[in-house]
Design a protein around this motif. Structure first.
Motif, PDB file in Angstrom:
ATOM      1  N   CYS A  73       2.484  -2.441  13.338  1.00  0.00           N
ATOM      2  CA  CYS A  73       1.252  -3.087  12.894  1.00  0.00           C
ATOM      3  C   CYS A  73       1.621  -4.233  11.952  1.00  0.00           C
ATOM      4  N   ARG A  74       1.268  -5.464  12.311  1.00  0.00           N
ATOM      5  CA  ARG A  74       1.613  -6.624  11.492  1.00  0.00           C
ATOM      6  C   ARG A  74       0.656  -6.817  10.331  1.00  0.00           C
ATOM      7  N   ASN A  75      -0.623  -6.584  10.578  1.00  0.00           N
ATOM      8  CA  ASN A  75      -1.603  -6.732   9.510  1.00  0.00           C
ATOM      9  C   ASN A  75      -2.882  -6.003   9.902  1.00  0.00           C
ATOM     10  N   VAL A  76      -3.747  -5.832   8.915  1.00  0.00           N
ATOM     11  CA  VAL A  76      -5.055  -5.224   9.141  1.00  0.00           C
ATOM     12  C   VAL A  76      -6.084  -6.193   8.598  1.00  0.00           C
ATOM     13  N   LEU A  88      -1.279  -6.885   4.616  1.00  0.00           N
ATOM     14  CA  LEU A  88      -0.025  -6.936   5.356  1.00  0.00           C
ATOM     15  C   LEU A  88       1.143  -6.526   4.471  1.00  0.00           C
ATOM     16  N   ARG A  89       2.246  -6.240   5.122  1.00  0.00           N
ATOM     17  CA  ARG A  89       3.466  -5.865   4.392  1.00  0.00           C
ATOM     18  C   ARG A  89       4.177  -7.107   3.883  1.00  0.00           C
ATOM     19  N   ILE A  90       4.831  -6.951   2.734  1.00  0.00           N
ATOM     20  CA  ILE A  90       5.694  -8.000   2.197  1.00  0.00           C
ATOM     21  C   ILE A  90       7.123  -7.625   2.596  1.00  0.00           C
ATOM     22  N   PRO A  91       7.809  -8.493   3.335  1.00  0.00           N
ATOM     23  CA  PRO A  91       9.165  -8.171   3.787  1.00  0.00           C
ATOM     24  C   PRO A  91      10.190  -8.310   2.656  1.00  0.00           C
ATOM     25  N   ALA A  92      10.301  -7.266   1.851  1.00  0.00           N
ATOM     26  CA  ALA A  92      11.232  -7.287   0.715  1.00  0.00           C
ATOM     27  C   ALA A  92      12.076  -6.023   0.767  1.00  0.00           C
ATOM     28  N   SER A  93      13.347  -6.167   1.095  1.00  0.00           N
ATOM     29  CA  SER A  93      14.204  -4.993   1.196  1.00  0.00           C
ATOM     30  C   SER A  93      14.300  -4.305  -0.161  1.00  0.00           C
ATOM     31  N   GLY A  94      14.278  -3.001  -0.120  1.00  0.00           N
ATOM     32  CA  GLY A  94      14.370  -2.226  -1.350  1.00  0.00           C
ATOM     33  C   GLY A  94      13.019  -1.966  -2.000  1.00  0.00           C
ATOM     34  N   HIS A  95      11.959  -2.567  -1.484  1.00  0.00           N
ATOM     35  CA  HIS A  95      10.619  -2.378  -2.033  1.00  0.00           C
ATOM     36  C   HIS A  95       9.639  -2.191  -0.889  1.00  0.00           C
ATOM     37  N   GLU A  96       8.777  -1.212  -1.000  1.00  0.00           N
ATOM     38  CA  GLU A  96       7.692  -1.077  -0.028  1.00  0.00           C
ATOM     39  C   GLU A  96       6.457  -1.670  -0.686  1.00  0.00           C
ATOM     40  N   LEU A  97       6.184  -2.931  -0.360  1.00  0.00           N
ATOM     41  CA  LEU A  97       5.085  -3.659  -0.987  1.00  0.00           C
ATOM     42  C   LEU A  97       4.105  -4.165   0.060  1.00  0.00           C
ATOM     43  N   LEU A  98       2.835  -4.160  -0.317  1.00  0.00           N
ATOM     44  CA  LEU A  98       1.761  -4.651   0.526  1.00  0.00           C
ATOM     45  C   LEU A  98       1.014  -5.738  -0.231  1.00  0.00           C
ATOM     46  N   MET A  99       0.403  -6.633   0.508  1.00  0.00           N
ATOM     47  CA  MET A  99      -0.442  -7.641  -0.114  1.00  0.00           C
ATOM     48  C   MET A  99      -1.805  -7.580   0.558  1.00  0.00           C
ATOM     49  N   SER A 100      -2.835  -7.646  -0.252  1.00  0.00           N
ATOM     50  CA  SER A 100      -4.193  -7.673   0.255  1.00  0.00           C
ATOM     51  C   SER A 100      -4.878  -8.929  -0.263  1.00  0.00           C
TER      52      SER A 100
END
Length: 129
Positions: A73-76, A88-100
């Motif tokens: 899923c790329r985005n909602v 959507l997800r922020i592509p940051a290795s070592g962190h599970e981050l989302l942006m709304s």
């Protein structure tokens, strides 16, 4: 980099997104488990609730995509009569981050989605340094 260390880089990028994207009035970066990292929100939005809900929404959407044997899923996007929310997800290795990103109904959804993706990738690159 701890969640506390993420605040300023995320806040700066969110401020830029909100001020430079027509129709965007709020944005937040949250952890995958639903906690605030940084936010630029209009009055009346409870960041704690938003963080928990968008985290759950993205997780549920990813489960639906997996169940349907579709790739990730790329985005909602949640569209309402008053506007839309893009998560959507922020592509940051070592962190599970989302942006709304929250926008008014006057916003061009395509422009908001483009700006949100661009911002998420820029933030991911920034957090790697």
């Amino acid at each position: 980099m701890s969640a506390h260390d993420l605040y300023l880089p995320c806040r700066d990028v969110l401020e830029e997104l909100v001020t430079q994207t027509l129709g965007v009035d709020s944005a937040a970066v949250v952890t995958g488990d639903g906690f605030e990292v940084a936010a630029v929100l209009r009055d009346g939005i409870a960041v704690e609730k938003l963080a928990a809900m968008v985290s759950s929404l993205l997780a549920l959407s990813e489960a639906v995509a997996q169940e349907l044997q579709m790739s990730g899923c790329r985005n909602v996007i949640v569209e309402t009569d008053g506007g839309a929310v893009v998560t959507l997800r922020i592509p940051a290795s070592g962190h599970e981050l989302l942006m709304s990103v929250l926008c008014s109904d006057a916003a061009s959804l395509g422009s908001v989605l483009y700006a949100a993706r661009d911002t998420a990738h820029a933030l991911g690159r920034r957090l790697l340094t």
